[in-house]
Design an enzyme around this catalytic site. Sequence first.
Site, short mmCIF file in Angstrom:
data_model
loop_
_atom_site.label_atom_id
_atom_site.label_comp_id
_atom_site.label_asym_id
_atom_site.label_seq_id
_atom_site.Cartn_x
_atom_site.Cartn_y
_atom_site.Cartn_z
N LYS A 196 76.27 49.05 82.06
CA LYS A 196 76.96 47.82 82.48
C LYS A 196 78.38 47.78 81.92
O LYS A 196 79.32 47.49 82.65
CB LYS A 196 76.14 46.60 82.01
N GLY A 235 79.57 37.32 80.61
CA GLY A 235 80.58 37.15 79.57
C GLY A 235 81.57 38.30 79.56
O GLY A 235 82.76 38.11 79.31
N ARG A 265 79.12 29.41 76.54
CA ARG A 265 79.47 30.48 75.58
C ARG A 265 80.91 30.33 75.08
O ARG A 265 81.78 29.88 75.82
CB ARG A 265 79.22 31.86 76.22
N SER A 312 83.56 42.39 68.00
CA SER A 312 83.32 42.17 69.43
C SER A 312 84.13 43.14 70.27
O SER A 312 85.36 43.13 70.25
CB SER A 312 83.69 40.74 69.82
N ASP A 345 72.80 44.31 71.76
CA ASP A 345 72.05 43.77 72.91
C ASP A 345 70.57 44.14 72.86
O ASP A 345 69.78 43.68 73.69
CB ASP A 345 72.65 44.30 74.22
N LYS A 364 74.95 34.79 72.64
CA LYS A 364 74.80 35.68 73.80
C LYS A 364 74.38 34.85 75.02
O LYS A 364 74.58 33.66 75.04
CB LYS A 364 73.79 36.79 73.48
N ARG A 396 69.64 34.08 71.18
CA ARG A 396 68.54 35.06 71.25
C ARG A 396 67.63 35.02 70.03
O ARG A 396 66.48 35.50 70.11
CB ARG A 396 69.10 36.47 71.48
N ARG A 421 67.87 39.77 79.19
CA ARG A 421 67.23 40.61 78.16
C ARG A 421 66.02 39.90 77.54
O ARG A 421 65.08 40.54 77.07
CB ARG A 421 68.24 41.04 77.11
C1 S3P Z 1 79.99 44.19 75.75
C2 S3P Z 1 80.10 43.88 74.43
C3 S3P Z 1 79.08 43.12 73.68
C4 S3P Z 1 77.74 43.10 74.40
C5 S3P Z 1 77.90 42.80 75.87
C6 S3P Z 1 78.79 43.83 76.54
C7 S3P Z 1 81.07 44.92 76.41
O1 S3P Z 1 79.52 41.79 73.52
O2 S3P Z 1 76.89 42.15 73.81
O3 S3P Z 1 76.64 42.79 76.52
O4 S3P Z 1 80.87 45.46 77.51
O5 S3P Z 1 82.17 44.99 75.84
P1 S3P Z 1 80.46 41.33 72.30
O6 S3P Z 1 81.79 41.93 72.49
O7 S3P Z 1 80.50 39.83 72.40
O8 S3P Z 1 79.77 41.80 71.07
#
Ligand code: S3P
Length: 451
Positions: free
Chosen positions: A29, A102, A130, A179, A331, A358, A362, A407
Site C-alpha cells: 500500500k 490517512g 485523525r 511518522s 501496522d 490509526k 487500535r 486491520r
Molecule cells: C504509512 C506510514 C505509517 C503507517 C501507514 C502507512 C506510509 O503511518 O501506519 O499505514 O505509507 O507512510 P505513520 O506515518 O502515521 O506512522
Amino acid sequence: MTNSIGPAQPLSLCAAGPLSGDVTVPGDKSISHRAIMLGALAVGETRITGLLEGEDVLATADAMRAMGARISRSVAGEWRVAGVGVGGLLQPTTALDMGNSGTSTRLLMGLIASHPITATFIGDASLSGRPMGRVITPLALMGASITAAPGPNGRQTLPLTITGLCPAVALNYTLPVASAQVKSAVLLAGLNTPGETTVIEPIATRDHSERMLAGFGADLSVETTAAGRIITLRGEAELQPQDIIVPGDPSSAAFPMVAALIVPGSDIIIRNVGINPTRAGLIRVLQAMGGSIVLLNERSVGGEPVADLHVRHSALTGIDVPPDGAPSMIDEYPILFVAAACASGTTTMRGLDELRVKESDRIAVMAHGLAACGIACEELPDGLIVHGSGGDLIPGGATVAAQLDHRIAMSFAVLGLNARRPVTVDDARPIATSFPGFVPMLRQLGATIRN
Ligand code: S3P
C-alpha cells in the site's frame, strides 16, 4: 469511496482444519501510493505493475487525476501514469475524497503545499477524527495556509482546506513523532521548493519515499548520524518516469502468516513479500516467539528487498516486545496481539502511543474485542499485555466491532480460525481499503468462512 455505503457485511470464522497452500498478497500500500504520486509528478509515462487496487490507493489515483495526471489501468495491477511534471499540478475543481486513507491525505497535503493551488480534503468518519496537526505544522512553516476542523482532544482534523505557496520556503525539520507520513509530506513539499529541504528522523521509519524519490532521479541524500537519519532533498526536481514493480505488502502478509502459525498443522508459502528492514519487524518478533518463518528466494525487486515466506504452525511463547522496533511493524500490532492471544505465557507490548491515532484506537478496540473473545489482557496507556491461551483454542463466541478499521477486521477474522466458537466481525467492508482478496485468500488456504 465506497466502504461505508450500503449494509454492514458481517464475517464469521471458527476453527477448522490446517491451512495449506501457496498464496500471494496484494501490492504494498505504501509503495503503491508513492508510485502513483511520483508518476504523476514525472514528465512522461510511468508504468506500474502489481499496484494495490484497494480503496485507499484508488483515492490517491482519483486525487492525482483531479490535479491533472492521466492515470489508466490496462489489466489487473498494470497501471500507466502520465505525469504533469513537478510544479504542474492543477487546481482540483471539487473536494478530494480521501475515504479512509490517512496516507493519501497527509502525502497529498505535502504535494499541494508547494503548488499554487487550493484543495479541500474530506474523508470517512474514521479519517475525519485523525490528527492532521502533525503535517499542518511543518507545511505551514513552508508557507502553506491550512484551515482544519476542530476535532477530539484539540486535534486539527478533516475537512481541511490547504492553499499552497509557490515558491515555498525550504525547511529543516526534525520529526517530533516517528511518522513516515510526516516525513514524506515534507519531502514531497520539498520537491517543488527552491533549495534544500531536510528532514531529520531520530527514529527510523519506513523508507519507501526516499528509495522511490532516488529511483525517479531526485537529488536526495541520506546520512545516518547519532541524531538519527538526515534526509536532504534538492528542490525544483525533475523526475524521470519509471517502470515500477510493487512487491507484496508485508502488512497484508502478516495475516496469513499469523493464521498459519496459530492453526495446528498449517504449512503455507506466501510469495513475493516485501522484507524491507523498516517494515519487517513482525517477522523478527514472531521468530523470537518461536514462529517458524523461513525466508526463501531473497531477491531485490524494483529497489526493494523481497522474499517468499514459508510459515508453519508453531508453539508460540510470549515475550517482551522491544518498543524500539515499533515503527518497523506499526501496522502489525493488531495481528501480533492475536498471535500473543494464542501463545503460551504473557506478551508485553509497549511504546505504542501511535496506535491510538490509526484508523481506530487500535489498543482500545483490540483490548475490547480480545476480552469479548475470552482472552485476558490489560490495556496500558501506550500498549497491551496479553495472557495467551497456551496454544489451546481460544473461547471466541463474540461479535467484535471493526470500527471502520481494515486491520482490526482482518485480525479478528484470523483469531476466529483458532476459536472454539465463531468470532464474528460486525462489518468486513473496510478490508477493501488494503486487501480486497482477503476472504478468497483465506478460503484458498482452507479456512471455513460464513459471510
Ligand atoms: C504509512 C506510514 C505509517 C503507517 C501507514 C502507512 C506510509 O503511518 O501506519 O499505514 O505509507 O507512510 P505513520 O506515518 O502515521 O506512522
